[in-house]
Design an enzyme around this catalytic site. Sequence first.
Site, PDB file in Angstrom:
ATOM      1  N   TYR A   1      28.394  28.574  73.465  1.00  0.00           N
ATOM      2  CA  TYR A   1      29.033  29.578  72.596  1.00  0.00           C
ATOM      3  C   TYR A   1      29.432  30.803  73.424  1.00  0.00           C
ATOM      4  O   TYR A   1      28.633  31.303  74.215  1.00  0.00           O
ATOM      5  CB  TYR A   1      28.035  29.953  71.488  1.00  0.00           C
ATOM      6  CG  TYR A   1      28.482  31.054  70.572  1.00  0.00           C
ATOM      7  CD1 TYR A   1      29.548  30.865  69.702  1.00  0.00           C
ATOM      8  CD2 TYR A   1      27.839  32.286  70.571  1.00  0.00           C
ATOM      9  CE1 TYR A   1      29.949  31.881  68.854  1.00  0.00           C
ATOM     10  CE2 TYR A   1      28.231  33.304  69.725  1.00  0.00           C
ATOM     11  CZ  TYR A   1      29.302  33.093  68.872  1.00  0.00           C
ATOM     12  OH  TYR A   1      29.699  34.101  68.033  1.00  0.00           O
TER      13      TYR A   1
ATOM     14  N   ASP B   1      19.801  25.418  70.629  1.00  0.00           N
ATOM     15  CA  ASP B   1      20.586  26.116  69.603  1.00  0.00           C
ATOM     16  C   ASP B   1      21.003  25.041  68.593  1.00  0.00           C
ATOM     17  O   ASP B   1      21.816  24.175  68.895  1.00  0.00           O
ATOM     18  CB  ASP B   1      21.805  26.771  70.269  1.00  0.00           C
ATOM     19  CG  ASP B   1      22.690  27.531  69.287  1.00  0.00           C
ATOM     20  OD1 ASP B   1      22.649  27.220  68.074  1.00  0.00           O
ATOM     21  OD2 ASP B   1      23.436  28.417  69.727  1.00  0.00           O
TER      22      ASP B   1
ATOM     23  N   LYS C   1      25.427  30.882  59.704  1.00  0.00           N
ATOM     24  CA  LYS C   1      26.270  29.700  59.553  1.00  0.00           C
ATOM     25  C   LYS C   1      25.737  28.795  58.428  1.00  0.00           C
ATOM     26  O   LYS C   1      25.641  29.236  57.309  1.00  0.00           O
ATOM     27  CB  LYS C   1      26.376  28.986  60.903  1.00  0.00           C
ATOM     28  CG  LYS C   1      26.612  29.937  62.092  1.00  0.00           C
ATOM     29  CD  LYS C   1      27.962  30.626  62.074  1.00  0.00           C
ATOM     30  CE  LYS C   1      28.100  31.743  63.108  1.00  0.00           C
ATOM     31  NZ  LYS C   1      27.862  31.390  64.489  1.00  0.00           N
TER      32      LYS C   1
ATOM     33  N   ARG D   1       8.972  46.472  59.874  1.00  0.00           N
ATOM     34  CA  ARG D   1       9.453  45.934  61.149  1.00  0.00           C
ATOM     35  C   ARG D   1       8.459  44.873  61.650  1.00  0.00           C
ATOM     36  O   ARG D   1       8.825  43.854  62.203  1.00  0.00           O
ATOM     37  CB  ARG D   1       9.632  47.032  62.209  1.00  0.00           C
ATOM     38  CG  ARG D   1      10.457  46.521  63.415  1.00  0.00           C
ATOM     39  CD  ARG D   1      10.490  47.505  64.578  1.00  0.00           C
ATOM     40  NE  ARG D   1       9.156  47.734  65.073  1.00  0.00           N
ATOM     41  CZ  ARG D   1       8.519  48.895  65.067  1.00  0.00           C
ATOM     42  NH1 ARG D   1       9.116  49.977  64.621  1.00  0.00           N
ATOM     43  NH2 ARG D   1       7.289  48.995  65.509  1.00  0.00           N
TER      44      ARG D   1
HETATM   45  C1  LIG Z   1      27.606  32.056  65.756  1.00  0.00           C
HETATM   46  C2  LIG Z   1      26.815  31.390  66.803  1.00  0.00           C
HETATM   47  C3  LIG Z   1      25.862  32.101  67.554  1.00  0.00           C
HETATM   48  C4  LIG Z   1      25.655  33.595  67.381  1.00  0.00           C
HETATM   49  O1  LIG Z   1      25.171  33.922  66.127  1.00  0.00           O
HETATM   50  P1  LIG Z   1      25.475  35.308  65.348  1.00  0.00           P
HETATM   51  O2  LIG Z   1      24.758  35.160  64.066  1.00  0.00           O
HETATM   52  O3  LIG Z   1      26.960  35.413  65.201  1.00  0.00           O
HETATM   53  O4  LIG Z   1      24.937  36.402  66.206  1.00  0.00           O
HETATM   54  C5  LIG Z   1      25.125  31.393  68.478  1.00  0.00           C
HETATM   55  N1  LIG Z   1      25.313  30.071  68.675  1.00  0.00           N
HETATM   56  C6  LIG Z   1      26.226  29.363  67.986  1.00  0.00           C
HETATM   57  C7  LIG Z   1      26.379  27.909  68.244  1.00  0.00           C
HETATM   58  C8  LIG Z   1      27.014  30.004  67.034  1.00  0.00           C
HETATM   59  O5  LIG Z   1      27.920  29.302  66.361  1.00  0.00           O
END
Ligand SMILES: *Cc1c(COP(=O)(O)O)cnc(C)c1O
Length: 410
Positions: free
Chosen positions: A127, A199, A224, A75
């Site tokens: 998001y 982000d 992603k 961890r």
């Molecule tokens: C998918 C996404 C998130 C969240 O991520 P997870 O891996 O699904 O928890 C945050 N910001 C954006 C722009 C996203 O597309």
Amino acid sequence: MHKRAKPVPQSIDLAHASAIQEMMSTKHQKYRRTRLVQAGIGTDPAYSAVIPPLYLSSTFQIDGIDERGPYEYSRTRNPTRDLLADALTELEGGLGACVTSSGMSALTLLLHLLNPEDLILAPYDCYGRSFWLLRALAEKKHFRLKFVDQYSDEGLEEAFAEPPRMVLIETPSNPVLRIADIRKIADNAHESGALVVADNTFLSPMLQQPLALGADIVYHSTTKFLNGHSDIVGGAVIVKDQKLLDELNLWNNSLGTIGAPFDSYMTLRGLRTLELRIHRSQENAGKLANFLNTHKAVEKVYYPGLPSHPGYEIAKRQQEGFGAMLSFELKGGLEAVRCFTENLNVFALAQSLGGTESLINHPASMTHVSMGAQARAEAGVTDGLLRLSVGIEHIDDLTADLENALGRVA
Ligand SMILES: *Cc1c(COP(=O)(O)O)cnc(C)c1O
């Protein structure tokens, strides 16, 4: 039926395409690309395995009370997770990274930098799940929150009326791809010593590097583009300041928001082809944006590479490409969306984005349902809006799939 005159469609700026080519061949880019493919290679101390092994162990034997190695408990630190953290740090041009179990846990982690009296500014169209988490934690008095318009000078002036402690940026925004000027927002935020958080999920560090544009923290849903194969859920937070890194590592260890070794291994594997994947996807997306922009069943196309897009000039300046995400609105609303999506064969109707396969998402009923109808309306997420995550398939098959399904709607 009344026929509207169709404005002359503006298509993707081809001159910019060559500018992208030029940017991608700078010395720095070349170095980054090679380092990415080679991340962690040749580091195995046990058997000199070329691809670094996956360490699933939760615990590591200590030589003696006074002889401690880097690893004790997974961890706190894990060798596989560390390799991914190093690769992401290098890609984003940071000093260090925390690998987390999801994009949402990356956001959860960095929100722990705030105290109850601190004000955080977030985009009103972020998001859906981030929107929900921010609002819910603000209601529990974890911090103070204002959803703001970061896309106009008037909006920014209003946003910064009270000095914030943290400013969240999501550019291009999800799902209508508004473009925020990272440098301008960072300059405003730094006047009051606020932390700027970006982000960077939609573009990946291959196409945008927020730390170089003035952001203090970058976070990702590595689910992603970074992993890129839709087979893990993960996240990361990357910073360029040692004190901030130490604080985040302490919270990541204490909250237990850490990413699993297996997911780190998979993401490291996916990263090696990031450059190839994102460029093919982006090329396909540009072509599909042009195609949709001239189709009579389509009301509007949202893609930052279209010169008619309000964020086009900023995108051209701060990005190294226009990305592989685009949205469009069908003329017939929800009924048309039903008919259109039922007739697709190549695009899969699914949440998520950034994989090698093309996906289509209906934000109003899928990714952005947790925002609520009112916030959705304010963010421009209509019932007729569809979002494409364009994959690396052959462009002819993608175009034909859309053309066929649009033909059934019109
Ligand atoms: C998918 C996404 C998130 C969240 O991520 P997870 O891996 O699904 O928890 C945050 N910001 C954006 C722009 C996203 O597309």
